[in-house]
Scaffold this motif. Structure first.
Motif, short mmCIF file in Angstrom:
data_model
loop_
_atom_site.label_atom_id
_atom_site.label_comp_id
_atom_site.label_asym_id
_atom_site.label_seq_id
_atom_site.Cartn_x
_atom_site.Cartn_y
_atom_site.Cartn_z
N HIS A 1 36.48 6.08 -55.32
CA HIS A 1 37.27 7.31 -55.18
C HIS A 1 38.46 7.33 -56.13
O HIS A 1 39.49 7.96 -55.83
N CYS B 1 34.46 15.90 -54.16
CA CYS B 1 34.04 14.64 -53.54
C CYS B 1 34.27 14.73 -52.03
O CYS B 1 35.11 15.49 -51.57
N CYS C 1 35.86 12.86 -50.27
CA CYS C 1 37.22 12.45 -49.92
C CYS C 1 38.23 13.57 -50.10
O CYS C 1 39.40 13.42 -49.74
N CYS D 1 35.86 12.11 -58.65
CA CYS D 1 35.88 10.68 -58.34
C CYS D 1 34.69 10.01 -59.04
O CYS D 1 33.67 10.64 -59.29
ZN LIG Z 1 36.33 10.73 -53.74
#
Ligand SMILES: [Zn+2]
Length: 404
Positions: A275, A286, A288, A293
């Motif tokens: 990440h 992504c 996250c 990432c």
């Molecule tokens: Zn990520």
């Protein structure tokens, strides 16, 4: 000798050791910062445990040797060697192989070796998103038997139960004393073998090492799957002492060895490059919450989807080359800062081995200083799908016997 006797004798030795391993789930995982391969004698306080490991390591790496050979190789006296060997034979960790006809006259030398087929190790790989894999291995890391269990979408304590069942099945199948149980888990794992966070398995602060030790009564070591894979490369592959293993699967992780020692980082998340945003030009969203990432470029499901949507081979090559370039961009500062000499890739060969790896090495060479990094290599692991299970076994060898 029974398994529990092996355990007891090992624990006795650990009691006098200084950070040279682990005791039944209570101590840290494979000792942080310690060089994996003892290579010189040390003096008084911790000498005995260290020297026992030194003898084992010498036999493990060099193969059968006489007591006189061991004295020469280790720099210890012959009296000390005889004493150490007697203890190791009593523990059934070393065996006498018979005599070697000497070139010189006199009594022929008795050859010794580490008892390679006298114990078994259980190695577990939790990194696949569909099955939990386990194996019984010998001390050379050869897989003797396998078992696996479907994950079936289980999360949290249901996964823990599946892991315990898998380990119990392998214990039931083993025919020799078990040296210990090693587990490679995705996510961030601290030195006590607690999985701090593994979103895919639904684990937060899961004390897996302690739970498995309590459930099985064997020494257990749990570590991050990419760190385990890096150890497998070091012990059973060709890896150098300053290397990074990149594990590409559902996500992207990495394990680092510096000067032969595993690197964990301040919060046990060293190598978590998945990440880290690569470049300043955005990129795909992504899971996250960020964009671009490393995972969005290189993770297997994303890359496979892009390749499936491509029109022809030229476009597929281009997708793989661009993924490799992003990997190279992400790795260049790491290679530069740590002066690594090798990057080992582990994951789907059809994705990684080819344009992606070529483009990664090209990018790395363009972005680092040739005089320090000109010999840098990027290659696929030769250990294939079994790398995490073999790494888990390497953790047990390192933690219990001090060999790698
Ligand atoms: Zn990520």
């Amino acid at each position: 000798m029974t398994a529990s006797e092996v355990q007891r004798s090992s624990s006795t030795r650990e009691a006098t050791a200084s950070g040279n391993g682990f005791a039944n789930g209570t101590a840290p995982g494979f000792a942080g910062g310690r060089a994996l391969r003892p290579s010189a004698k040390v003096l008084p306080e911790h000498a005995r445990a260290h020297n026992l490991s030194l003898v084992l390591q010498t036999l493990y790496r060099l193969g059968s040797r006489s007591r006189a050979d061991l004295a020469r190789e280790t720099g210890l006296t012959r009296v000390t060697i005889s004493d150490l060997v007697a203890e190791l034979i009593a523990d059934s960790l070393v065996i006498e192989l018979g005599t070697r006809e000497g070139a010189r006259p006199g009594k022929p030398a008795t050859l010794l070796d580490i008892n390679r087929s006298g114990h078994e190790i259980i190695g577990i790989d939790l990194s696949d998103h569909e099955v939990l894999r386990g194996a019984i291995l010998d001390l050379d890391g050869t897989i003797l038997d396998r078992a696996e269990v479907e994950l079936d979408g289980a999360t949290g304590s249901a996964v823990t139960t599946k892991v315990i069942d898998l380990v119990r099945e392998l214990i039931a199948r083993s025919s020799l004393p078990i040296l210990g149980i090693g587990v490679g888990s995705p996510g961030v794992v601290d030195l006590a073998g607690t999985v701090q966070s593994a979103p895919n398995l639904g684990w937060t602060s899961e004390p897996l090492q302690a739970e498995l030790a309590a459930a099985t009564d064997y020494p257990v070591l749990v570590a991050n799957d990419a760190n385990a894979a890096a150890l497998a490369e070091h012990s059973f592959g060709e890896a150098t002492s300053d290397m990074m293993l990149i594990k590409v699967g559902r996500g992207v992780g990495a394990g680092l060895l510096l000067g032969g020692s595993p690197l964990f980082g301040s919060r046990f998340a060293a190598g978590e490059l998945g990440h880290v945003v690569v470049g300043t030009d955005g990129g795909d969203a992504c899971a996250c919450g960020k964009r671009g990432c490393l995972e969005t470029w290189v993770a297997a499901p994303r890359l496979t989807a892009k390749l499936d949507a491509a029109r022809d081979d030229a476009e597929r090559d281009d997708i793989l080359r661009r993924a490799g370039e992003r990997l190279g961009i992400a790795l260049a500062p790491v290679v530069g800062a740590l002066n690594l000499d090798e990057i080992v890739l582990s994951g789907p060969v059809e994705l990684l081995d080819g344009p992606l790896a070529e483009s990664a090495i090209e990018t790395l060479r363009n972005r680092t200083m040739a005089e320090f990094h000109g010999d840098l290599t990027v290659r696929m692991t030769a250990l294939g799908q079994d790398i995490v299970m073999r790494g888990a076994a390497a953790m047990v060898l390192s933690g219990q016997l001090g060999v790698s």
